[in-house]
Write a protein that holds these residues in place. Sequence first.
Motif, PDB file in Angstrom:
ATOM      1  N   TYR A  14      23.637 -14.653  -9.829  1.00 39.87           N
ATOM      2  CA  TYR A  14      23.551 -14.703  -8.373  1.00 39.87           C
ATOM      3  C   TYR A  14      24.235 -13.496  -7.744  1.00 39.87           C
ATOM      4  O   TYR A  14      23.766 -12.962  -6.733  1.00 39.87           O
ATOM      5  N   VAL A  17      21.774 -10.804  -7.827  1.00 42.55           N
ATOM      6  CA  VAL A  17      20.760 -11.018  -6.787  1.00 42.55           C
ATOM      7  C   VAL A  17      21.282 -10.503  -5.453  1.00 42.55           C
ATOM      8  O   VAL A  17      20.545  -9.860  -4.686  1.00 42.55           O
ATOM      9  N   LEU A  18      22.554 -10.737  -5.171  1.00 42.28           N
ATOM     10  CA  LEU A  18      23.149 -10.242  -3.928  1.00 42.28           C
ATOM     11  C   LEU A  18      23.203  -8.714  -3.907  1.00 42.28           C
ATOM     12  O   LEU A  18      22.982  -8.089  -2.865  1.00 42.28           O
ATOM     13  N   TYR A  21      19.774  -7.570  -3.150  1.00 48.24           N
ATOM     14  CA  TYR A  21      19.516  -7.807  -1.729  1.00 48.24           C
ATOM     15  C   TYR A  21      20.110  -6.675  -0.886  1.00 48.24           C
ATOM     16  O   TYR A  21      19.466  -6.171   0.038  1.00 48.24           O
ATOM     17  N   SER A  40      15.474 -12.425  -0.462  1.00 39.54           N
ATOM     18  CA  SER A  40      16.060 -12.752   0.844  1.00 39.54           C
ATOM     19  C   SER A  40      16.229 -14.260   1.016  1.00 39.54           C
ATOM     20  O   SER A  40      17.261 -14.721   1.498  1.00 39.54           O
ATOM     21  N   SER A  43      19.225 -15.260  -0.995  1.00 31.10           N
ATOM     22  CA  SER A  43      20.507 -14.666  -0.614  1.00 31.10           C
ATOM     23  C   SER A  43      20.999 -15.045   0.782  1.00 31.10           C
ATOM     24  O   SER A  43      22.190 -15.290   0.977  1.00 31.10           O
ATOM     25  N   TYR A  46      23.351 -18.212   1.659  1.00 29.09           N
ATOM     26  CA  TYR A  46      24.741 -18.051   1.215  1.00 29.09           C
ATOM     27  C   TYR A  46      25.464 -17.028   2.082  1.00 29.09           C
ATOM     28  O   TYR A  46      26.597 -17.254   2.512  1.00 29.09           O
ATOM     29  N   LEU A  47      24.820 -15.911   2.371  1.00 29.57           N
ATOM     30  CA  LEU A  47      25.466 -14.866   3.164  1.00 29.57           C
ATOM     31  C   LEU A  47      25.710 -15.307   4.605  1.00 29.57           C
ATOM     32  O   LEU A  47      26.638 -14.809   5.254  1.00 29.57           O
ATOM     33  N   VAL A  64      27.854  -8.712   1.969  1.00 24.65           N
ATOM     34  CA  VAL A  64      27.493  -8.894   0.564  1.00 24.65           C
ATOM     35  C   VAL A  64      28.720  -8.707  -0.328  1.00 24.65           C
ATOM     36  O   VAL A  64      28.926  -9.467  -1.282  1.00 24.65           O
TER      37      VAL A  64
END
Length: 86
Positions: A14, A17-18, A21, A40, A43, A46-47, A64
């Motif tokens: 993960y 993945v961020l 992103y 997107s 991500s 969570y962001l 991020v």
Amino acid sequence: MKLLNLIFKLIDLYSWVLVIYAMLSWIPPLRDSKVGEIISKISVPYLNLFKGLPLQFGGFDFTVVVGIAALQLIERFIYIIYNLLF
């Protein structure tokens, strides 16, 4: 221990993945692609947890970075709790 390793691998995945992103923000056409949309969707929820914090400085958004740091802290917390219990 296998479950713990799986959790750590998922956290690491993960985190990547961020990172992807964040890199997609440098190339807007990629963000609008199918892969960009999937990343997107994974991500952004969570962001959004960190959007209330003042993390934009000089045109840069450090959301991020803070999100990844939070994941690393959670991973370390899980590791410490596991070592205390077992």
